[in-house]
Design a protein around this motif. Structure first.
Motif, PDB file in Angstrom:
ATOM      1  N   LEU B  16      -4.853  -6.720   2.382  1.00 22.20           N
ATOM      2  CA  LEU B  16      -5.613  -5.681   1.428  1.00 22.20           C
ATOM      3  C   LEU B  16      -7.224  -5.571   2.672  1.00 22.20           C
ATOM      4  N   LEU B  17      -7.068  -6.404   3.241  1.00 21.29           N
ATOM      5  CA  LEU B  17      -8.486  -6.335   4.418  1.00 21.29           C
ATOM      6  C   LEU B  17      -8.292  -4.868   5.025  1.00 21.29           C
ATOM      7  N   ALA B 260      -5.565   7.682   3.675  1.00 22.41           N
ATOM      8  CA  ALA B 260      -5.307   7.941   2.587  1.00 22.41           C
ATOM      9  C   ALA B 260      -3.649   7.666   2.662  1.00 22.41           C
ATOM     10  N   LEU B 261      -3.146   8.612   3.543  1.00 26.33           N
ATOM     11  CA  LEU B 261      -2.018   8.238   3.940  1.00 26.33           C
ATOM     12  C   LEU B 261      -1.434   6.772   4.048  1.00 26.33           C
ATOM     13  N   VAL B 262      -2.477   6.269   4.623  1.00 29.44           N
ATOM     14  CA  VAL B 262      -1.981   4.830   5.270  1.00 29.44           C
ATOM     15  C   VAL B 262      -2.544   3.458   3.929  1.00 29.44           C
ATOM     16  N   ILE B 263      -3.292   4.253   2.716  1.00 31.39           N
ATOM     17  CA  ILE B 263      -3.395   3.098   1.571  1.00 31.39           C
ATOM     18  C   ILE B 263      -2.887   3.436   0.673  1.00 31.39           C
ATOM     19  N   SER B 264      -1.261   4.483   0.522  1.00 28.84           N
ATOM     20  CA  SER B 264      -0.659   4.673  -0.006  1.00 28.84           C
ATOM     21  C   SER B 264       0.549   4.016   0.247  1.00 28.84           C
ATOM     22  N   ASN B 265       0.851   4.115   1.619  1.00 23.60           N
ATOM     23  CA  ASN B 265       1.687   3.563   1.714  1.00 23.60           C
ATOM     24  C   ASN B 265       1.140   1.762   1.596  1.00 23.60           C
ATOM     25  N   THR B 266       0.386   1.414   2.051  1.00 22.93           N
ATOM     26  CA  THR B 266      -0.069   0.427   1.661  1.00 22.93           C
ATOM     27  C   THR B 266       0.258  -0.499   0.128  1.00 22.93           C
ATOM     28  N   PHE B 267      -0.190   0.180  -1.004  1.00 23.59           N
ATOM     29  CA  PHE B 267      -0.203   0.258  -1.927  1.00 23.59           C
ATOM     30  C   PHE B 267       1.879   0.137  -2.597  1.00 23.59           C
ATOM     31  N   THR B 268       2.252   0.897  -2.301  1.00 20.97           N
ATOM     32  CA  THR B 268       3.823   1.512  -2.214  1.00 20.97           C
ATOM     33  C   THR B 268       4.255  -0.256  -1.482  1.00 20.97           C
ATOM     34  N   THR B 356      -8.624   6.178  -2.150  1.00 20.17           N
ATOM     35  CA  THR B 356      -8.308   4.980  -2.864  1.00 20.17           C
ATOM     36  C   THR B 356      -7.463   4.900  -3.790  1.00 20.17           C
ATOM     37  N   VAL B 357      -8.575   5.362  -5.313  1.00 21.28           N
ATOM     38  CA  VAL B 357      -7.407   5.141  -6.106  1.00 21.28           C
ATOM     39  C   VAL B 357      -6.474   5.920  -5.891  1.00 21.28           C
ATOM     40  N   GLY B 358      -6.782   7.579  -5.515  1.00 21.09           N
ATOM     41  CA  GLY B 358      -5.960   8.625  -5.755  1.00 21.09           C
ATOM     42  C   GLY B 358      -4.524   8.420  -4.713  1.00 21.09           C
ATOM     43  N   VAL B 361      -1.568   5.978  -6.556  1.00 27.43           N
ATOM     44  CA  VAL B 361      -1.211   6.563  -8.124  1.00 27.43           C
ATOM     45  C   VAL B 361       0.056   7.110  -7.962  1.00 27.43           C
ATOM     46  N   LEU B 362       0.224   7.235  -7.044  1.00 26.38           N
ATOM     47  CA  LEU B 362       2.286   7.245  -6.719  1.00 26.38           C
ATOM     48  C   LEU B 362       2.594   5.509  -7.528  1.00 26.38           C
ATOM     49  N   PRO B 363       1.835   5.505  -5.852  1.00 27.74           N
ATOM     50  CA  PRO B 363       2.466   3.525  -6.320  1.00 27.74           C
ATOM     51  C   PRO B 363       2.721   3.028  -7.078  1.00 27.74           C
ATOM     52  N   ALA B 364       1.758   3.294  -8.151  1.00 23.71           N
ATOM     53  CA  ALA B 364       1.422   2.675  -9.210  1.00 23.71           C
ATOM     54  C   ALA B 364       1.963   2.987 -10.483  1.00 23.71           C
ATOM     55  N   ARG B 365       2.189   4.493 -10.152  1.00 20.54           N
ATOM     56  CA  ARG B 365       3.310   4.913 -10.540  1.00 20.54           C
ATOM     57  C   ARG B 365       5.189   4.214 -11.116  1.00 20.54           C
TER      58      ARG B 365
END
Lengths: 248, 824
Positions: B16-17, B260-268, B356-358, B361-365
């Protein structure tokens, strides 16, 4: 035993092998001075109850793990004290592996997986041997499939073929039938047996299954990090008897 | 659930860092922009408020200047303690080379003394009552190497040189005009004498109220209070600041999008790795909503922490920028203290949190889709990716819309219009969305393409790496698209600047097929005709052409009317200039269109000496190519209409074989007696273009560097997660005899392939849309693709990818074989 020593040098030999994990109060003696040797062209099984140190012994013999003290020889090469580079090279050239959980690369086809050790070592495959091995394990029509398209038994046959293809000095098999149903397991064991008989392959197998052990020429038993006994020309019954005696 | 979410956070702290870095950089950039803007606005406000405090009322002309009698009337008002008229007009300062300094004539201002003095003297003193003293603005003094105590020469309105003692340096503050032209300050009398201006640009009044002054001067003039004046000045300066701020925010948005792309990828990936954990939560009774909430909560915590760090980083960035700007003596107001205002804090936190939260959302779903039974399964396996029809359909839709819009902007709309460029850019965004949707489908073929060489060069590690790169197409696509954005924009800017350069050079060669140009600073006609006549006699010169022009009313419009002497290519597009003589005129196409005339029609020119002359249009000229004035008449009639006007431009061509230095020395010598006649060569003009373009390219590249940096963190992140997932595979390879360095190389090659895919797509998009933008922006643009630079981008992207792989690769190589092979 003495005869084996004088006639041909053992494929693998360990002397006074110890392995200690942890520090202080948490010290665990996994191996307490094991002396053992494995004859060339023989199929040997290592058995013992859980926590007896059989896997640790195999890892140390195969150069995957380093012993705390004692020596290991593969053929005429002493493993103890070798650096990572030399150890890696040794694994490439002299050792084959078969694991419990197949461990194939999912991106490669069966054939590519079989040839992988040779590719890594940049060695030419012995095509005659390749054909013979592939036919022996019955994978001819599965060569272009990826691991995800193969059954567990087929995957393990790929793994056996992969171990055989490089003509290693010794193959270490770690519970090779552990994840298989009994029929597939029996097949794998027959292949190992056949390769010893027909190709003169040396095999050291760790197992906790008396039936699997009965395919070997000889079974050595470990308990609490020490070599306690051995059975030559084992049958499932003799192996089971010995185990029961050890547990008692 | 809160505790679970926070525990998850702690467990994945390192990962996460890395993700946070992306947010910190993006938020930092945006916050920094706001802080910079606030600081500059505060600086402006400080200055204008200080100025406004000195003046109670100002009188400004609506057009022209304020006549002397207005000042007299104001002075006569009861209550007025003081009133001063300020003079303002052109007075070129000469540089040390004896030629007019700068690209524009310096503006002369009067410096009054007493309480109405608004001049900000930073070194030395004002001119006081000394008519032989002058002050100069800091920037001009610095550029020309003048110090207080030097003697400076200034041309008056009749081009006569006068010497002054430089007594002080001033700061022109927020005055846009003075900042642009540079300023020289005199006593009021001297200023009036030098500029020849009869009247005042502004009258400052102390001790009266605006209403009384307004009543006294009448409605022909604007009357403001000091405070109103301050507001106006601040607003004028604010527009410039806002432009800078808006420009910077654009780059900030690009950076945030990449983040945003990087974050989305990480959470996925995090969710995928924690499939069992999620399933376990479901097993013990967590609802889908709770699982969804726990992932979002985790992202919110990360977003908040990173945004706070971003705020601090942004403040530091802005302070640094202000310090640097101040050290560079930039004309931007930099004297205020950098400050984090509440709106900036709110905006920074909001942007960071929402992005970040946005993105989570997709990974969380997808986390909510994990069935409870997954907790009992041994291995989740890799998600299979199939090329979906829906995906291809949507991508095709975007692609058709994007390319269609772009084509409309390029081929249908008229080039050079702002709307064409906007349409092309919209097409670019749509096309990019198509690529974004299509990414996972493209990754496999592209990795096979860019992996062709590494596959053959690096043996088994190379082969495995290329396979691994495209193993999870969705992840690889998101990772590389982040890099694609930066590379696309960089390539686009490179293509646009290179094409602009080439187009201008081509135009320059056409319009400026000459070796030397003699002309004044502004478009004034200042080159005495004797200069060209003297040069024309020289055997070293091939040709000498003169252009003169004046402004006159032509059929009601104020236009440049001129003539030429010597060989000038007119670029006739209609009619003919054969036998061009009295009673005839040649018009540029654009002028003819504006006046609504064609060849054969006549135009009426109001002359200075011969009343209104009616001329027949005999030719239309290509205004883009021709150097002739918009309205051209023959040489004899021109003199009869307007008198012996000096030349505006003299164009000189050197005879082949004559050394350029000798020719240059000769031309310089001919111009030497006239300080306001400047000699330039086509090479120099091109050099100035190049410098400006290089500067623009450098700044934009630097700003886009941020987006690239963030995308590299994305690559590092994806790789380290892949390494984590493939721990067992790596151990197997090591057991089979792969050395540590081969394993590291394998991961480096994988990163290289990812980087190259991203760069390659970016280059294609950048070149296509650079071309489209260029076509939309400039009529007759000549395309140039800076191949070397683009190859460099691709190579750098590859190298950067490899660098991003260093840490993950080290970790993978260090892992113990036994530990990784044993199933846990």
């Amino acid at each position: 035993m003495t005869l084996t020593h004088t006639q041909a040098p053992p494929a693998v030999a360990a002397r006074a092998l110890t392995k200690v994990y942890g520090e202080g109060d948490a010290r665990v003696h996994a191996l307490r001075g094991v002396d053992v040797s494995f004859a060339t062209g023989a199929f040997t099984a290592i058995m013992g109850p859980s926590g007896s140190g059989k896997s640790t012994l195999m890892h140390c013999l195969a150069g995957l793990d380093t012993a705390t003290s004692g020596t290991v020889h593969i053929g005429d090469v002493e493993l103890t004290g070798l650096g990572d580079r030399r150890l890696t090279q040794l694994r490439r050239e002299r050792i084959g592996f078969v694991f419990q959980s197949f461990n194939l690369l999912p991106t490669l086809t069966a054939e590519q997986n079989i040839r992988l050790p040779l590719d890594i070592a940049a060695r030419q495959a012995d095509e005659a041997l390749f054909d013979r091995v592939v036919d022996t394990v019955g994978l001819r029509d599965r060569l272009r499939h990826r691991p995800s398209e193969l059954s567990g038994g087929q995957q393990q046959r790929v793994a056996v073929a992969r171990a055989l293809i490089g003509k290693p000095q010794v193959i270490f098999a770690d519970e090779p039938t552990g994840n298989l149903d009994s029929r597939s397991g029996a097949e794998i064991l027959s292949f190992l047996r056949t390769s010893v008989r027909e190709l003169g392959q040396t095999i050291v197998m760790v197992t906790h299954d008396p039936v699997a052990a009965s395919y070997a020429d000889r079974v050595v038993f470990l308990r609490d990090g020490e070599l306690v006994t051995e059975v030559a020309a084992p049958t499932p019954e003799t192996v089971l008897d010995t185990l029961v005696r050890l547990e008692a | 659930m809160l505790r679970t979410a926070l525990a998850g956070l702690r467990a994945h702290l390192m990962r996460l860092l890395l993700t946070s870095v992306a947010i910190v950089l993006g938020v930092g950039f945006i916050t920094g922009t706001f802080v910079l803007n606030d600081t500059m606005e505060a600086g402006v406000a400080e200055r204008v408020t200080a100025d406004a405090g000195k003046v109670d009322v100002v009188v400004l002309p609506k057009t022209g200047v304020l006549p002397e009698e207005v000042l007299d009337r104001v002075r006569a008002l009861p209550g007025v303690t003081e009133a001063q008229g300020l003079v303002r007009g052109g007075a070129p300062v000469l540089g040390k080379d004896g030629k007019t300094a700068g690209d524009f004539p310096t503006t002369a201002v009067s410096v009054v003394s007493g309480r109405l003095d608004r001049t900000n003297v930073v070194t030395g003193a004002g001119p006081g009552e000394d008519d032989r003293a002058a002050v100069l603005d800091e920037n001009t003094a610095k550029a020309q190497g003048f110090r207080v105590g030097d003697t400076i020469t200034v041309l008056d309105h009749e081009q006569n040189p006068h010497d002054f003692r430089l007594v002080g340096l001033i700061d022109t503050g927020v005055d846009q005009e003075l900042g642009f032209t540079g300023a020289v300050g005199f006593t009021t009398d001297t200023a009036r004498r030098m500029t020849g201006v009869k009247g005042y640009a502004e009258i400052d009044v102390a001790g009266a109220d605006a209403r009384a002054v307004a009543a006294a001067v009448g409605g022909a003039y604007t009357v403001k209070t000091g405070a109103e004046l301050a507001d106006d000045l601040a607003r004028a300066a604010g527009v410039e600041n806002q432009m800078i701020t808006l420009g910077l925010l654009m780059f900030g948005l690009v950076a945030m999008f990449v983040a945003a792309l990087v974050i989305s990828n990480t959470f996925t990936i995090l969710v995928a790795q924690r499939t069992r954990e999620m399933a376990l939560l479901r097993c013990i009774g967590a609802t889908r909503g709770q699982v969804f909430g726990s992932v979002l909560l985790e992202s919110a915590a990360v977003g908040l922490l990173a945004s706070v760090a971003g705020l601090i980083a942004g403040y530091g960035l802005a302070s640094l920028a202000i310090t640097v700007l101040a050290a560079l003596d930039s004309p931007l107001p930099t004297d205020a203290q950098a400050a984090l205002t509440p709106p900036t804090v709110v905006a920074g936190l909001a942007v960071g949190l929402v992005v970040t939260v946005g993105s989570a959302v997709l990974p969380a779903r997808s986390a909510t889709r994990v069935p409870p039974v997954a907790a009992l399964r041994d291995h989740a396996g890799e998600p299979a990716f199939r090329v979906g029809l829906v995906r291809c359909g949507i991508a095709a839709l975007f692609l058709v819309a994007g390319l269609g819009t772009t084509a409309a902007g390029v081929f249908v709309l008229e080039p050079g219009q702002q709307v064409s460029l906007v349409v092309v850019m919209a097409g670019g965004v749509l096309t990019f969305l198509a690529v974004l949707v299509l990414g996972p489908v493209l990754v496999r073929p592209l990795s096979a393409f860019v992996g062709w060489v590494p596959r053959r060069m690096f043996g088994v590690p190379g082969r495995l790496a290329v396979d691994n790169a495209a193993r999870n197409p969705k992840r690889a696509a998101t990772t590389t698209v982040a890099l694609t954005i930066g590379v696309t924009l960089m390539t686009l800017i490179s293509v646009v600047t290179a094409s602009t350069r080439l187009s201008l050079t081509v135009k320059l060669d056409e319009q400026f097929p000459i070796d030397y140009l003699l002309a004044g600073q502004s478009r004034d006609a200042v080159v005495p005709r004797s200069v060209a006549e003297e040069l024309r006699g020289r055997p070293e010169l091939d040709s000498v052409a003169q252009i003169r022009q004046v402004t006159a009313r032509v059929s009601g419009e104020r236009l440049s009317v001129g003539t030429f002497e010597g060989p000038v290519e007119p670029y006739v597009v209609a009619g003919s200039m054969a036998g061009f003589g009295p009673g005839e005129a040649a018009l540029s196409e654009l002028t003819a269109k504006a006046l609504g005339v064609r060849v054969g029609d006549s135009v009426a020119i109001e002359t200075r000496r011969a009343g209104t002359a009616s001329l027949r249009v005999t030719a239309l000229l290509d205004g883009n190519q021709s150097t002739l004035p918009p309205v051209t008449v023959a040489q004899g009639p021109f003199d009869a209409y307007f008198g012996a006007v000096p030349d505006a431009r003299v164009m000189v061509n050197v005879r082949d074989g004559v050394p350029l230095e000798r020719a240059r020395a000769m031309v310089d010598a001919a111009a030497a007696p006239y300080p306001d006649v400047r000699v330039s060569s086509s090479t120099e003009i091109r050099g100035q273009f190049d410098e400006t373009l290089d500067m623009v390219l450098m700044i934009i590249t630097g700003l886009l560097g941020l987006a690239i940096l963030i995308s590299l963190f994305g690559i590092a992140n994806t790789l380290s997660l892949s390494v984590h997932e493939r721990t067992r595979e790596s151990a197997l390879l090591r057991a089979l005899g792969l050395t540590r360095s081969q394993l590291r190389r394998m991961l480096s090659v994988e990163a290289l392939v990812l980087g190259l895919i991203g760069a390659l797509v970016g280059v294609v998009l950048g070149v296509v849309f650079g071309w489209a933008a260029m076509r939309a922006m400039l009529d007759g643009a000549v395309m140039s693709v800076p191949v070397a630079r683009i190859v460099l981008f691709v190579a750098l992207a590859g190298v950067a990818g490899v660098l991003a792989a260093v840490l993950p690769a080290r970790r993978a190589a260090r892992a113990s074989i036994v530990g990784s092979l044993t199933p846990t």
